[in-house]
Design a protein around this motif. Structure first.
Motif, mmCIF file in Angstrom:
data_model
loop_
_atom_site.group_PDB
_atom_site.id
_atom_site.type_symbol
_atom_site.label_atom_id
_atom_site.label_comp_id
_atom_site.label_asym_id
_atom_site.label_seq_id
_atom_site.Cartn_x
_atom_site.Cartn_y
_atom_site.Cartn_z
ATOM 1 N N ASP A 137 42.740 39.504 35.228
ATOM 2 C CA ASP A 137 41.706 38.634 35.771
ATOM 3 C C ASP A 137 42.051 38.312 37.221
ATOM 4 O O ASP A 137 43.055 37.659 37.490
ATOM 5 C CB ASP A 137 41.630 37.355 34.927
ATOM 6 N N MET A 138 41.233 38.805 38.144
ATOM 7 C CA MET A 138 41.405 38.457 39.552
ATOM 8 C C MET A 138 40.673 37.145 39.800
ATOM 9 O O MET A 138 39.451 37.063 39.619
ATOM 10 C CB MET A 138 40.847 39.558 40.449
ATOM 11 N N VAL A 139 41.400 36.113 40.195
ATOM 12 C CA VAL A 139 40.834 34.771 40.342
ATOM 13 C C VAL A 139 40.798 34.390 41.822
ATOM 14 O O VAL A 139 41.814 34.496 42.524
ATOM 15 C CB VAL A 139 41.651 33.728 39.561
ATOM 16 N N HIS A 140 39.624 33.931 42.270
ATOM 17 C CA HIS A 140 39.454 33.452 43.638
ATOM 18 C C HIS A 140 39.110 31.972 43.594
ATOM 19 O O HIS A 140 38.273 31.540 42.795
ATOM 20 C CB HIS A 140 38.359 34.244 44.346
ATOM 21 N N ALA A 141 39.723 31.204 44.470
ATOM 22 C CA ALA A 141 39.605 29.746 44.406
ATOM 23 C C ALA A 141 38.187 29.256 44.614
ATOM 24 O O ALA A 141 37.796 28.225 44.048
ATOM 25 C CB ALA A 141 40.525 29.110 45.445
ATOM 26 N N ASP A 142 37.399 29.975 45.403
ATOM 27 C CA ASP A 142 36.033 29.550 45.687
ATOM 28 C C ASP A 142 35.254 30.725 46.277
ATOM 29 O O ASP A 142 35.786 31.836 46.407
ATOM 30 C CB ASP A 142 36.013 28.346 46.637
ATOM 31 N N ARG A 143 34.022 30.464 46.662
ATOM 32 C CA ARG A 143 33.172 31.534 47.195
ATOM 33 C C ARG A 143 33.729 32.088 48.499
ATOM 34 O O ARG A 143 33.680 33.297 48.743
ATOM 35 C CB ARG A 143 31.746 31.026 47.396
ATOM 36 N N GLU A 144 34.263 31.229 49.335
ATOM 37 C CA GLU A 144 34.823 31.692 50.604
ATOM 38 C C GLU A 144 35.963 32.677 50.380
ATOM 39 O O GLU A 144 36.061 33.713 51.054
ATOM 40 C CB GLU A 144 35.317 30.502 51.421
ATOM 41 N N ALA A 145 36.840 32.359 49.432
ATOM 42 C CA ALA A 145 37.951 33.260 49.135
ATOM 43 C C ALA A 145 37.451 34.575 48.552
ATOM 44 O O ALA A 145 37.972 35.654 48.870
ATOM 45 C CB ALA A 145 38.918 32.583 48.168
ATOM 46 N N PHE A 146 36.432 34.507 47.712
ATOM 47 C CA PHE A 146 35.850 35.705 47.106
ATOM 48 C C PHE A 146 35.245 36.602 48.183
ATOM 49 O O PHE A 146 35.495 37.816 48.216
ATOM 50 C CB PHE A 146 34.790 35.281 46.088
ATOM 51 N N VAL A 147 34.477 36.023 49.087
ATOM 52 C CA VAL A 147 33.861 36.794 50.162
ATOM 53 C C VAL A 147 34.933 37.394 51.076
ATOM 54 O O VAL A 147 34.815 38.540 51.534
ATOM 55 C CB VAL A 147 32.875 35.913 50.955
ATOM 56 N N GLY A 148 36.002 36.634 51.335
ATOM 57 C CA GLY A 148 37.090 37.167 52.139
ATOM 58 C C GLY A 148 37.725 38.385 51.501
ATOM 59 O O GLY A 148 38.076 39.354 52.183
ATOM 60 N N TRP A 149 37.877 38.355 50.196
ATOM 61 C CA TRP A 149 38.431 39.503 49.457
ATOM 62 C C TRP A 149 37.495 40.700 49.534
ATOM 63 O O TRP A 149 37.948 41.840 49.733
ATOM 64 C CB TRP A 149 38.685 39.090 48.016
ATOM 65 N N LEU A 150 36.202 40.477 49.388
ATOM 66 C CA LEU A 150 35.238 41.570 49.521
ATOM 67 C C LEU A 150 35.335 42.199 50.909
ATOM 68 O O LEU A 150 35.292 43.429 51.054
ATOM 69 C CB LEU A 150 33.817 41.064 49.284
#
Length: 261
Positions: free
Chosen positions: A196-209
């Motif tokens: 499970d790849m977990v991102h703290a919030d939307r900003e972190a998720f978008v940064g990973w993308l």
């Protein structure tokens, strides 16, 4: 090859770093081991490897000159005398019986054909040497990839992907065992594992993308890329909303490999 932004990657690769440390814990290094880190990226884990082999040596390689420059500046030879960073291609490793350990995390799925990679690892290892590696495996990030595919098929983005090429190598365990044997490596453990790849919030998720999905993001012109990534994020989150704490989860499949020469 893709252009990496080392600073941006360093800020948005917490998931990769967490899994790298898990892989590192099972490495059981000896103080005099000579270690090759394939796909060293920003060098954080490579520097830890060097600290764990005070009587040995660590070489971190990466195809990205930007990553190598960033890693070398953060972990200079004056402070890490047994650590070296070099630009090199995993498909054409320039080593001959120099290492007792090969380590690689979250890097080799950037290569589609692993035959040359494994042959190079076998050459790089001393007799009795071992490798411990983890990479994206068959079926990884299926829901996220589906979101990318849906968005790139929309009229607003379709023209940008006329020459789109899938460049990831997400392989299965059975094929990998066979390739290891063909390269002269004895498979000890080859396994697909759900994570499970977990991102703290939307900003972190978008940064990973933005930092980790170049095959899908690089075809879009830079001035429109942020809009494309936002559209993918919205598409993904529509079917995979954040949890009660606001964290965003991505189901991944990792291929873990242990083998000896």
């Amino acid at each position: 090859m893709y252009r990496w932004n080392p600073e941006d990657y360093s800020r948005h690769s917490a998931g990769q770093e967490r899994w790298a440390r898990e892989l590192l814990r099972g490495l059981n290094l000896h103080p005099d081991d000579r270690v090759l880190d394939i796909g060293c990226g920003d060098g954080r884990i490579t520097a830890e490897l060097a600290q764990r082999v005070p009587l040995g040596r660590v070489v971190g390689i990466d195809l990205s000159a930007d990553m190598i420059g960033f890693a070398a500046s953060r972990f200079p030879a004056a402070e890490y005398p047994n650590l070296e960073f070099r630009g090199a291609d995993a498909r054409t490793l320039p080593f001959d019986a120099e290492f007792t350990v090969v380590y690689s995390n979250a890097a080799l799925h950037w290569v589609r054909d692993h035959g040359p990679v494994l042959a190079g690892i076998a050459r790089a290892l001393k007799p009795g040497g071992r490798c411990r590696m983890e990479m994206g495996g068959r079926g990884s990030a299926a829901a996220l990839i589906a979101a990318f595919e849906r968005v790139l098929g929309e009229a607003a983005w379709r023209d940008d992907f006329q020459r789109f090429e899938w460049t990831f190598g997400f392989h299965d365990a059975e094929s990998y065992r066979r390739w290891l044997g063909e390269a002269g490596l004895n498979p000890e453990r080859v396994q697909l594992i759900d994570k499970d790849m977990v991102h703290a919030d939307r900003e972190a998720f978008v940064g990973w993308l933005r930092t980790a999905w170049h095959p899908y993001t690089s075809p879009v012109p830079a001035e429109r890329r942020g809009l494309f990534i936002d559209a993918v994020a919205e598409r993904y989150l529509a079917g995979n909303p954040p949890d009660a704490a606001g964290c965003i989860h991505v189901a991944m499949v990792r291929l873990q490999v242990e083998a000896k020469r």
